[in-house]
Design a protein around this motif. Structure first.
Motif, PDB file in Angstrom:
ATOM      1  N   LYS A   3     -45.528  12.028 -63.291  1.00  0.00           N
ATOM      2  CA  LYS A   3     -44.576  12.888 -63.987  1.00  0.00           C
ATOM      3  C   LYS A   3     -43.183  12.279 -64.068  1.00  0.00           C
ATOM      4  O   LYS A   3     -42.541  12.330 -65.113  1.00  0.00           O
ATOM      5  CB  LYS A   3     -44.506  14.250 -63.290  1.00  0.00           C
ATOM      6  CG  LYS A   3     -43.581  15.226 -63.980  1.00  0.00           C
ATOM      7  CD  LYS A   3     -43.642  16.586 -63.321  1.00  0.00           C
ATOM      8  CE  LYS A   3     -42.720  17.563 -64.037  1.00  0.00           C
ATOM      9  NZ  LYS A   3     -42.793  18.899 -63.450  1.00  0.00           N
ATOM     10  N   TRP A   4     -42.682  11.672 -62.974  1.00  0.00           N
ATOM     11  CA  TRP A   4     -41.306  11.205 -62.915  1.00  0.00           C
ATOM     12  C   TRP A   4     -41.166   9.688 -62.969  1.00  0.00           C
ATOM     13  O   TRP A   4     -40.058   9.173 -63.046  1.00  0.00           O
ATOM     14  CB  TRP A   4     -40.636  11.729 -61.654  1.00  0.00           C
ATOM     15  CG  TRP A   4     -40.617  13.226 -61.606  1.00  0.00           C
ATOM     16  CD1 TRP A   4     -41.467  14.027 -60.896  1.00  0.00           C
ATOM     17  CD2 TRP A   4     -39.744  14.101 -62.302  1.00  0.00           C
ATOM     18  NE1 TRP A   4     -41.166  15.344 -61.101  1.00  0.00           N
ATOM     19  CE2 TRP A   4     -40.101  15.423 -61.960  1.00  0.00           C
ATOM     20  CE3 TRP A   4     -38.680  13.901 -63.184  1.00  0.00           C
ATOM     21  CZ2 TRP A   4     -39.445  16.531 -62.467  1.00  0.00           C
ATOM     22  CZ3 TRP A   4     -38.026  15.018 -63.680  1.00  0.00           C
ATOM     23  CH2 TRP A   4     -38.412  16.308 -63.323  1.00  0.00           C
ATOM     24  N   GLY A   5     -42.257   8.950 -62.846  1.00  0.00           N
ATOM     25  CA  GLY A   5     -42.187   7.492 -62.878  1.00  0.00           C
ATOM     26  C   GLY A   5     -41.597   6.878 -61.612  1.00  0.00           C
ATOM     27  O   GLY A   5     -41.112   5.751 -61.623  1.00  0.00           O
ATOM     28  N   VAL A   6     -41.662   7.599 -60.532  1.00  0.00           N
ATOM     29  CA  VAL A   6     -41.111   7.126 -59.266  1.00  0.00           C
ATOM     30  C   VAL A   6     -42.058   6.100 -58.652  1.00  0.00           C
ATOM     31  O   VAL A   6     -43.250   6.352 -58.515  1.00  0.00           O
ATOM     32  CB  VAL A   6     -40.893   8.305 -58.292  1.00  0.00           C
ATOM     33  CG1 VAL A   6     -40.448   7.818 -56.925  1.00  0.00           C
ATOM     34  CG2 VAL A   6     -39.896   9.287 -58.862  1.00  0.00           C
ATOM     35  N   THR A   7     -41.517   4.934 -58.276  1.00  0.00           N
ATOM     36  CA  THR A   7     -42.343   3.914 -57.633  1.00  0.00           C
ATOM     37  C   THR A   7     -41.991   3.748 -56.159  1.00  0.00           C
ATOM     38  O   THR A   7     -42.786   3.237 -55.390  1.00  0.00           O
ATOM     39  CB  THR A   7     -42.197   2.559 -58.341  1.00  0.00           C
ATOM     40  OG1 THR A   7     -40.824   2.181 -58.342  1.00  0.00           O
ATOM     41  CG2 THR A   7     -42.726   2.643 -59.762  1.00  0.00           C
ATOM     42  N   ARG A   8     -40.786   4.166 -55.774  1.00  0.00           N
ATOM     43  CA  ARG A   8     -40.370   4.125 -54.370  1.00  0.00           C
ATOM     44  C   ARG A   8     -39.617   5.410 -54.050  1.00  0.00           C
ATOM     45  O   ARG A   8     -38.812   5.875 -54.848  1.00  0.00           O
ATOM     46  CB  ARG A   8     -39.442   2.947 -54.093  1.00  0.00           C
ATOM     47  CG  ARG A   8     -40.146   1.613 -54.099  1.00  0.00           C
ATOM     48  CD  ARG A   8     -39.165   0.481 -53.782  1.00  0.00           C
ATOM     49  NE  ARG A   8     -38.632   0.560 -52.435  1.00  0.00           N
ATOM     50  CZ  ARG A   8     -39.143  -0.084 -51.379  1.00  0.00           C
ATOM     51  NH1 ARG A   8     -40.204  -0.827 -51.526  1.00  0.00           N
ATOM     52  NH2 ARG A   8     -38.587   0.015 -50.201  1.00  0.00           N
ATOM     53  N   LEU A   9     -39.883   5.961 -52.868  1.00  0.00           N
ATOM     54  CA  LEU A   9     -39.209   7.180 -52.451  1.00  0.00           C
ATOM     55  C   LEU A   9     -38.859   7.053 -50.978  1.00  0.00           C
ATOM     56  O   LEU A   9     -39.741   6.814 -50.146  1.00  0.00           O
ATOM     57  CB  LEU A   9     -40.112   8.394 -52.675  1.00  0.00           C
ATOM     58  CG  LEU A   9     -39.556   9.736 -52.241  1.00  0.00           C
ATOM     59  CD1 LEU A   9     -38.357  10.111 -53.104  1.00  0.00           C
ATOM     60  CD2 LEU A   9     -40.631  10.807 -52.347  1.00  0.00           C
ATOM     61  N   LEU A  10     -37.601   7.180 -50.660  1.00  0.00           N
ATOM     62  CA  LEU A  10     -37.134   7.137 -49.277  1.00  0.00           C
ATOM     63  C   LEU A  10     -37.148   8.545 -48.727  1.00  0.00           C
ATOM     64  O   LEU A  10     -36.569   9.457 -49.320  1.00  0.00           O
ATOM     65  CB  LEU A  10     -35.714   6.565 -49.216  1.00  0.00           C
ATOM     66  CG  LEU A  10     -35.002   6.668 -47.873  1.00  0.00           C
ATOM     67  CD1 LEU A  10     -35.709   5.809 -46.835  1.00  0.00           C
ATOM     68  CD2 LEU A  10     -33.556   6.265 -48.026  1.00  0.00           C
ATOM     69  N   CYS A  11     -37.817   8.735 -47.606  1.00  0.00           N
ATOM     70  CA  CYS A  11     -37.870  10.038 -46.965  1.00  0.00           C
ATOM     71  C   CYS A  11     -37.208   9.931 -45.604  1.00  0.00           C
ATOM     72  O   CYS A  11     -37.667   9.180 -44.744  1.00  0.00           O
ATOM     73  CB  CYS A  11     -39.317  10.503 -46.807  1.00  0.00           C
ATOM     74  SG  CYS A  11     -39.413  12.057 -45.914  1.00  0.00           S
ATOM     75  N   GLU A  12     -36.135  10.668 -45.429  1.00  0.00           N
ATOM     76  CA  GLU A  12     -35.460  10.713 -44.130  1.00  0.00           C
ATOM     77  C   GLU A  12     -35.598  12.108 -43.535  1.00  0.00           C
ATOM     78  O   GLU A  12     -34.744  12.583 -42.819  1.00  0.00           O
ATOM     79  CB  GLU A  12     -33.990  10.330 -44.283  1.00  0.00           C
ATOM     80  CG  GLU A  12     -33.798   8.889 -44.698  1.00  0.00           C
ATOM     81  CD  GLU A  12     -32.332   8.522 -44.850  1.00  0.00           C
ATOM     82  OE1 GLU A  12     -31.490   9.426 -45.005  1.00  0.00           O
ATOM     83  OE2 GLU A  12     -32.034   7.324 -44.816  1.00  0.00           O
ATOM     84  N   GLY A  13     -36.686  12.735 -43.883  1.00  0.00           N
ATOM     85  CA  GLY A  13     -36.925  14.112 -43.465  1.00  0.00           C
ATOM     86  C   GLY A  13     -37.167  14.240 -41.982  1.00  0.00           C
ATOM     87  O   GLY A  13     -37.243  13.261 -41.250  1.00  0.00           O
ATOM     88  N   GLY A  14     -37.317  15.453 -41.545  1.00  0.00           N
ATOM     89  CA  GLY A  14     -37.589  15.733 -40.147  1.00  0.00           C
ATOM     90  C   GLY A  14     -39.048  15.502 -39.791  1.00  0.00           C
ATOM     91  O   GLY A  14     -39.866  15.093 -40.624  1.00  0.00           O
ATOM     92  N   GLY A  15     -39.362  15.766 -38.529  1.00  0.00           N
ATOM     93  CA  GLY A  15     -40.687  15.499 -38.004  1.00  0.00           C
ATOM     94  C   GLY A  15     -41.812  16.237 -38.702  1.00  0.00           C
ATOM     95  O   GLY A  15     -42.908  15.706 -38.860  1.00  0.00           O
ATOM     96  N   ASP A  16     -41.571  17.472 -39.144  1.00  0.00           N
ATOM     97  CA  ASP A  16     -42.629  18.230 -39.833  1.00  0.00           C
ATOM     98  C   ASP A  16     -42.946  17.622 -41.191  1.00  0.00           C
ATOM     99  O   ASP A  16     -44.117  17.481 -41.561  1.00  0.00           O
ATOM    100  CB  ASP A  16     -42.224  19.698 -39.996  1.00  0.00           C
ATOM    101  CG  ASP A  16     -42.249  20.458 -38.685  1.00  0.00           C
ATOM    102  OD1 ASP A  16     -43.164  20.211 -37.872  1.00  0.00           O
ATOM    103  OD2 ASP A  16     -41.369  21.303 -38.477  1.00  0.00           O
ATOM    104  N   LEU A  17     -41.912  17.258 -41.949  1.00  0.00           N
ATOM    105  CA  LEU A  17     -42.140  16.618 -43.244  1.00  0.00           C
ATOM    106  C   LEU A  17     -42.825  15.269 -43.057  1.00  0.00           C
ATOM    107  O   LEU A  17     -43.795  14.950 -43.750  1.00  0.00           O
ATOM    108  CB  LEU A  17     -40.824  16.443 -44.002  1.00  0.00           C
ATOM    109  CG  LEU A  17     -40.930  15.684 -45.329  1.00  0.00           C
ATOM    110  CD1 LEU A  17     -41.893  16.372 -46.278  1.00  0.00           C
ATOM    111  CD2 LEU A  17     -39.548  15.529 -45.957  1.00  0.00           C
ATOM    112  N   ASN A  18     -42.352  14.487 -42.100  1.00  0.00           N
ATOM    113  CA  ASN A  18     -42.974  13.180 -41.831  1.00  0.00           C
ATOM    114  C   ASN A  18     -44.440  13.346 -41.473  1.00  0.00           C
ATOM    115  O   ASN A  18     -45.299  12.608 -41.965  1.00  0.00           O
ATOM    116  CB  ASN A  18     -42.240  12.448 -40.712  1.00  0.00           C
ATOM    117  CG  ASN A  18     -40.872  11.973 -41.118  1.00  0.00           C
ATOM    118  OD1 ASN A  18     -40.564  11.849 -42.305  1.00  0.00           O
ATOM    119  ND2 ASN A  18     -40.033  11.711 -40.143  1.00  0.00           N
ATOM    120  N   ASP A  19     -44.747  14.310 -40.625  1.00  0.00           N
ATOM    121  CA  ASP A  19     -46.136  14.565 -40.230  1.00  0.00           C
ATOM    122  C   ASP A  19     -46.993  14.865 -41.456  1.00  0.00           C
ATOM    123  O   ASP A  19     -48.089  14.309 -41.609  1.00  0.00           O
ATOM    124  CB  ASP A  19     -46.200  15.731 -39.243  1.00  0.00           C
ATOM    125  CG  ASP A  19     -47.626  16.153 -38.935  1.00  0.00           C
ATOM    126  OD1 ASP A  19     -48.385  15.331 -38.378  1.00  0.00           O
ATOM    127  OD2 ASP A  19     -47.990  17.293 -39.272  1.00  0.00           O
TER     128      ASP A  19
END
Length: 82
Positions: A3-19
């Motif tokens: 949908k968005w053409g994203v090839t890289r996404l940085l996630c600095e989320g918390g432990g629940d999102l990372n899990d």
């Protein structure tokens, strides 16, 4: 991605999102910083809170891609192997 053409996404989320991202198999690369400070206890945040994996065999697997030392800190990059 479609949908968005994203090839890289940085996630600095918390432990629940990372899990959730680990369990969904969406993490291709992991950047960790190790520094000489100890912060712990039962309420200390971790890289992956949430429900985690049932056993070690089911866990996300990564291999070391690079390591760089700056002063007393280590900057580690891992890539997913499976």
């Amino acid at each position: 991605h479609k949908k968005w053409g994203v090839t890289r996404l940085l996630c600095e989320g918390g432990g629940d999102l990372n899990d959730a991202l680990f369990r969904a198999g969406l993490v291709d690369e992991l950047h960790l910083t190790v520094c000489p400070k100890i912060f712990g206890g039962r309420l200390a945040p971790t890289i992956a809170e949430g429900t985690g994996f049932e056993n070690l065999a089911a866990a996300s697997k990564f291999e070391l891609k690079s390591a760089r030392r700056v002063g007393d800190e280590l900057f580690l990059v891992y890539t997913r192997t499976g």
